[in-house]
Write a protein that holds these residues in place. Structure first.
Motif, PDB file in Angstrom:
ATOM      1  N   GLY A   1       3.347  12.708 -10.606  1.00  0.00           N
ATOM      2  CA  GLY A   1       2.106  11.972 -10.344  1.00  0.00           C
ATOM      3  C   GLY A   1       2.445  10.658  -9.670  1.00  0.00           C
ATOM      4  O   GLY A   1       3.429  10.011 -10.022  1.00  0.00           O
ATOM      5  N   PHE A   2       1.626  10.254  -8.719  1.00  0.00           N
ATOM      6  CA  PHE A   2       1.955   9.081  -7.895  1.00  0.00           C
ATOM      7  C   PHE A   2       0.683   8.321  -7.554  1.00  0.00           C
ATOM      8  O   PHE A   2      -0.294   8.922  -7.094  1.00  0.00           O
ATOM      9  CB  PHE A   2       2.651   9.544  -6.610  1.00  0.00           C
ATOM     10  CG  PHE A   2       3.013   8.427  -5.651  1.00  0.00           C
ATOM     11  CD1 PHE A   2       4.085   7.583  -5.921  1.00  0.00           C
ATOM     12  CD2 PHE A   2       2.284   8.231  -4.485  1.00  0.00           C
ATOM     13  CE1 PHE A   2       4.423   6.563  -5.035  1.00  0.00           C
ATOM     14  CE2 PHE A   2       2.610   7.214  -3.598  1.00  0.00           C
ATOM     15  CZ  PHE A   2       3.689   6.380  -3.875  1.00  0.00           C
ATOM     16  N   HIS A   3       0.679   7.025  -7.798  1.00  0.00           N
ATOM     17  CA  HIS A   3      -0.470   6.204  -7.398  1.00  0.00           C
ATOM     18  C   HIS A   3      -0.028   4.747  -7.382  1.00  0.00           C
ATOM     19  O   HIS A   3       1.149   4.447  -7.599  1.00  0.00           O
ATOM     20  CB  HIS A   3      -1.668   6.418  -8.332  1.00  0.00           C
ATOM     21  CG  HIS A   3      -2.975   6.538  -7.613  1.00  0.00           C
ATOM     22  ND1 HIS A   3      -3.525   5.501  -6.904  1.00  0.00           N
ATOM     23  CD2 HIS A   3      -3.832   7.576  -7.474  1.00  0.00           C
ATOM     24  CE1 HIS A   3      -4.665   5.901  -6.362  1.00  0.00           C
ATOM     25  NE2 HIS A   3      -4.878   7.159  -6.690  1.00  0.00           N
ATOM     26  N   THR A   4      -0.981   3.864  -7.147  1.00  0.00           N
ATOM     27  CA  THR A   4      -0.652   2.440  -7.167  1.00  0.00           C
ATOM     28  C   THR A   4      -0.413   1.972  -8.594  1.00  0.00           C
ATOM     29  O   THR A   4      -0.903   2.565  -9.565  1.00  0.00           O
ATOM     30  CB  THR A   4      -1.792   1.594  -6.581  1.00  0.00           C
ATOM     31  OG1 THR A   4      -2.945   1.756  -7.401  1.00  0.00           O
ATOM     32  CG2 THR A   4      -2.125   2.029  -5.170  1.00  0.00           C
TER      33      THR A   4
ATOM     34  N   ASP B   1       2.129  11.751   5.077  1.00  0.00           N
ATOM     35  CA  ASP B   1       2.843  10.624   4.477  1.00  0.00           C
ATOM     36  C   ASP B   1       2.531  10.466   2.977  1.00  0.00           C
ATOM     37  O   ASP B   1       2.851   9.441   2.381  1.00  0.00           O
ATOM     38  CB  ASP B   1       2.566   9.321   5.245  1.00  0.00           C
ATOM     39  CG  ASP B   1       1.122   8.840   5.112  1.00  0.00           C
ATOM     40  OD1 ASP B   1       0.303   9.540   4.447  1.00  0.00           O
ATOM     41  OD2 ASP B   1       0.812   7.776   5.666  1.00  0.00           O
ATOM     42  N   TYR B   2       1.927  11.489   2.357  1.00  0.00           N
ATOM     43  CA  TYR B   2       1.633  11.418   0.922  1.00  0.00           C
ATOM     44  C   TYR B   2       2.881  11.026   0.126  1.00  0.00           C
ATOM     45  O   TYR B   2       3.967  11.555   0.345  1.00  0.00           O
ATOM     46  CB  TYR B   2       1.121  12.760   0.386  1.00  0.00           C
ATOM     47  CG  TYR B   2       1.017  12.757  -1.114  1.00  0.00           C
ATOM     48  CD1 TYR B   2      -0.017  12.099  -1.755  1.00  0.00           C
ATOM     49  CD2 TYR B   2       1.999  13.371  -1.909  1.00  0.00           C
ATOM     50  CE1 TYR B   2      -0.099  12.056  -3.138  1.00  0.00           C
ATOM     51  CE2 TYR B   2       1.929  13.333  -3.297  1.00  0.00           C
ATOM     52  CZ  TYR B   2       0.882  12.672  -3.905  1.00  0.00           C
ATOM     53  OH  TYR B   2       0.809  12.609  -5.266  1.00  0.00           O
ATOM     54  N   GLY B   3       2.678  10.094  -0.795  1.00  0.00           N
ATOM     55  CA  GLY B   3       3.781   9.731  -1.674  1.00  0.00           C
ATOM     56  C   GLY B   3       4.694   8.655  -1.125  1.00  0.00           C
ATOM     57  O   GLY B   3       5.692   8.318  -1.756  1.00  0.00           O
ATOM     58  N   GLN B   4       4.319   8.096   0.030  1.00  0.00           N
ATOM     59  CA  GLN B   4       5.130   7.014   0.598  1.00  0.00           C
ATOM     60  C   GLN B   4       4.535   5.638   0.282  1.00  0.00           C
ATOM     61  O   GLN B   4       3.330   5.498   0.137  1.00  0.00           O
ATOM     62  CB  GLN B   4       5.195   7.131   2.132  1.00  0.00           C
ATOM     63  CG  GLN B   4       5.978   8.317   2.633  1.00  0.00           C
ATOM     64  CD  GLN B   4       6.113   8.316   4.153  1.00  0.00           C
ATOM     65  OE1 GLN B   4       5.841   7.312   4.805  1.00  0.00           O
ATOM     66  NE2 GLN B   4       6.529   9.449   4.694  1.00  0.00           N
ATOM     67  N   ILE B   5       5.414   4.646   0.203  1.00  0.00           N
ATOM     68  CA  ILE B   5       4.996   3.263   0.383  1.00  0.00           C
ATOM     69  C   ILE B   5       4.832   3.090   1.891  1.00  0.00           C
ATOM     70  O   ILE B   5       5.727   3.465   2.650  1.00  0.00           O
ATOM     71  CB  ILE B   5       6.049   2.300  -0.193  1.00  0.00           C
ATOM     72  CG1 ILE B   5       6.144   2.503  -1.714  1.00  0.00           C
ATOM     73  CG2 ILE B   5       5.717   0.860   0.159  1.00  0.00           C
ATOM     74  CD1 ILE B   5       7.309   1.774  -2.360  1.00  0.00           C
ATOM     75  N   THR B   6       3.685   2.592   2.343  1.00  0.00           N
ATOM     76  CA  THR B   6       3.390   2.667   3.780  1.00  0.00           C
ATOM     77  C   THR B   6       3.672   1.350   4.511  1.00  0.00           C
ATOM     78  O   THR B   6       4.805   1.087   4.896  1.00  0.00           O
ATOM     79  CB  THR B   6       1.943   3.143   3.998  1.00  0.00           C
ATOM     80  OG1 THR B   6       1.048   2.279   3.287  1.00  0.00           O
ATOM     81  CG2 THR B   6       1.766   4.568   3.499  1.00  0.00           C
TER      82      THR B   6
ATOM     83  N   ASN C   1       7.199   2.680   4.890  1.00  0.00           N
ATOM     84  CA  ASN C   1       7.419   4.107   5.143  1.00  0.00           C
ATOM     85  C   ASN C   1       8.556   4.694   4.309  1.00  0.00           C
ATOM     86  O   ASN C   1       9.301   5.564   4.774  1.00  0.00           O
ATOM     87  CB  ASN C   1       7.664   4.358   6.638  1.00  0.00           C
ATOM     88  CG  ASN C   1       6.572   3.746   7.499  1.00  0.00           C
ATOM     89  OD1 ASN C   1       5.393   3.911   7.201  1.00  0.00           O
ATOM     90  ND2 ASN C   1       6.957   2.999   8.527  1.00  0.00           N
ATOM     91  N   THR C   2       8.699   4.232   3.086  1.00  0.00           N
ATOM     92  CA  THR C   2       9.697   4.790   2.173  1.00  0.00           C
ATOM     93  C   THR C   2       9.085   5.930   1.371  1.00  0.00           C
ATOM     94  O   THR C   2       8.080   5.755   0.683  1.00  0.00           O
ATOM     95  CB  THR C   2      10.196   3.702   1.195  1.00  0.00           C
ATOM     96  OG1 THR C   2      10.861   2.679   1.930  1.00  0.00           O
ATOM     97  CG2 THR C   2      11.153   4.305   0.167  1.00  0.00           C
TER      98      THR C   2
ATOM     99  N   PRO D   1       0.810  -1.218   0.000  1.00  0.00           N
ATOM    100  CA  PRO D   1       0.000   0.000   0.000  1.00  0.00           C
ATOM    101  C   PRO D   1       0.847   1.274   0.000  1.00  0.00           C
ATOM    102  O   PRO D   1       1.956   1.289   0.504  1.00  0.00           O
ATOM    103  CB  PRO D   1      -0.809  -0.111   1.303  1.00  0.00           C
ATOM    104  CG  PRO D   1      -0.130  -1.125   2.145  1.00  0.00           C
ATOM    105  CD  PRO D   1       0.700  -1.983   1.251  1.00  0.00           C
ATOM    106  N   VAL D   2       0.266   2.305  -0.607  1.00  0.00           N
ATOM    107  CA  VAL D   2       0.926   3.609  -0.665  1.00  0.00           C
ATOM    108  C   VAL D   2      -0.036   4.661  -0.113  1.00  0.00           C
ATOM    109  O   VAL D   2      -1.245   4.434  -0.058  1.00  0.00           O
ATOM    110  CB  VAL D   2       1.298   3.996  -2.119  1.00  0.00           C
ATOM    111  CG1 VAL D   2       2.306   3.006  -2.690  1.00  0.00           C
ATOM    112  CG2 VAL D   2       0.074   4.092  -3.010  1.00  0.00           C
TER     113      VAL D   2
END
Lengths: 305, 305
Positions: B105-108, B75-80, B89-90, B66-67
């Motif tokens: 742009g960032f999404h799954t 935490d926007y834009g992190q791998i959670t 949390n990267t 999940p991101v």
């Protein structure tokens, strides 16, 4: 400015319609109720009301469904396959758009409700929200990025099929799906199963276990769409049985089982909340639909949307 | 014009990452693969690739999850909360946004895939589409009005709980939910249940009844969100077992049982279709994510989005 624009708002319900001239809950200038009878009679009565109003910049309509909200389709703006006598394939949005020279917003009553709750109610300020009504039927409306989540049609998530409680094999009351959520947890389903109306059933009646379980599965599925920052619950079954809400929060937490990790999900008391706009949710939702239609028209000044 | 803009596209996968310099499937200038190891090593290798490229107007990133896609969140834009060692949390999107002076742009990965399929693949031209991958995991991405359906987070509809086939009480393979869709129908679930990999199982093995039933419930729930005008299916389990698709179409029709009446649902052969972009779906989806970020920046010229 479309935020404060005066809207002629129409809520089309199964037994009555409400026409409201307003720009928000603190600025309601007129409100008229009309019984829902035959479409020609009902719509003409609403037109007579609007004919007497001045100054509205748009019309917003939240309707019982199913409706066509597909702007690419010829039947856009119609009530489509309703079993309500005489109302199937009734053109609503185009009829008002043809009569009044203003933008017309059109969606389901439950999408109107989620827009109203997001603007002025229990989801104030949230751009992503779900509203679920548990009453005669079970309907869900979602907004994401401030806009209704739709496409082919509007959500019908009350009809999802869900796992059953161990040992519960009641066949359910939905004529299409039997034991879908609506078939297990709507007001008519509860009455069909017990022979007693929900509000007359004691809180410890075993049917509530099945109702809570079905609704928790719906809450879980809604959460897994990723959309809602909060879920707002309304409808006669929820309002008439206050013991349901705390049980539903607990059951939803159990069904998710820690899978989606967001701070908003840690406290179910703030994630699943009762509706705030009460009887005005319908027409106020229609006010937002009208304001969105106006904003959309203003965003594309060279074409009438 | 953002439609033809050159994008530095990144697909972050569990075993490998792909960097692509492209404006579309017919204009791929560069493509580089990097193994996914530790985050610092992997991301530095991708930066080294991008440092050597010129002329990209935006960066698009489709990532395993999940991101966090919540722009209101820190935490926007992190791998959670990924179980992948070292990657929880990267920070990904901010890292690239800080290094390169272009919109990001960032999404799954699965939302990237649905955007790519809608632009160039099996859902070409559709503004409302769902993409489902059935492989190591089961993931679903939806777009409505051309934008990802999200809010609190991205969709996790592979984890919905579904009714079970009569007599099937296998406990399922999902560590969170047991017999959710992913726990019943993912590649690892099939292998855990049978001791045999899916592609080595005969088409008449009884496990496929359970797999088809679980996936049909997912197709039904997706349809009842109201969003998809079409559902595109990809992933190793679907690609490796071609007998699944026709069975799934039939089972989906049965589970809906005529409830949603739209012309698009009459022919399941055109409603549920295989993915078209193949191995390039990930990086091409990231191209669209970059183009959307660029369009968004251009729509609000006074703020960097």
């Amino acid at each position: 400015m479309s935020e404060a624009a005066l809207i002629a708002a129409l809520e089309l319900g199964g037994t009555k319609c409400v026409a409201m001239l307003a720009s928000g809950p603190d600025a309601i200038l007129e409100e008229v109720r009309v019984p829902t009878t035959r479409p020609e009679e009902t719509l003409a009565a609403l037109e007579a009301v609007l004919d007497g109003w001045r100054g509205f910049a748009a019309i917003g309509i939240g309707s019982f469904g199913p409706v066509s909200i597909d702007r690419q389709s010829r039947d856009y703006g119609q009530i489509t396959s309703t079993p309500k006598p005489g109302w199937a394939n009734t053109s609503v949005a185009r009829r008002f758009a043809d009569r009044y020279d203003v933008p017309v917003g059109f969606h389901t009553d439950v999408v109107g409700a989620v827009l109203g709750e997001a603007r002025w109610g229990a989801g104030r300020g949230l751009d992503a929200l779900a509203y679920v009504t548990v009453g005669t039927g079970i309907g869900a409306g979602m907004i994401a990025r401030g806009q209704p989540v739709d496409g082919l049609t509007h959500a019908e998530l009350g009809h999802i099929r869900v796992p059953r409680l161990a040992g519960d094999d009641w066949s359910g009351a939905c004529p299409f799906h039997g034991a879908c959520v609506e078939g297990l947890a709507s007001g008519p389903a509860i009455a069909a199963r017990t022979g007693i109306k929900g509000e007359d059933l004691p809180a410890d009646h075993p049917v509530w276990d099945s109702v809570v379980d079905a609704l928790a599965n719906l809450m879980g599925t809604l959460t897994l769409t990723g959309v809602p920052r909060r879920i707002v619950l309304g409808g006669g079954v929820m309002v008439g049985n206050p013991h349901l809400l705390p049980r539903l929060r607990t059951a939803t937490k159990l069904t998710l089982n820690g899978y989606v990790v967001r701070p908003e999900l840690e406290d179910m008391d703030t994630f699943i909340v009762p509706a705030a706009l009460g009887a005005n949710a319908g027409p106020l939702g229609a006010v937002v639909l009208g304001q969105q239609a106006l904003a959309e028209r203003d965003a594309t000044p060279f074409t009438r949307v």
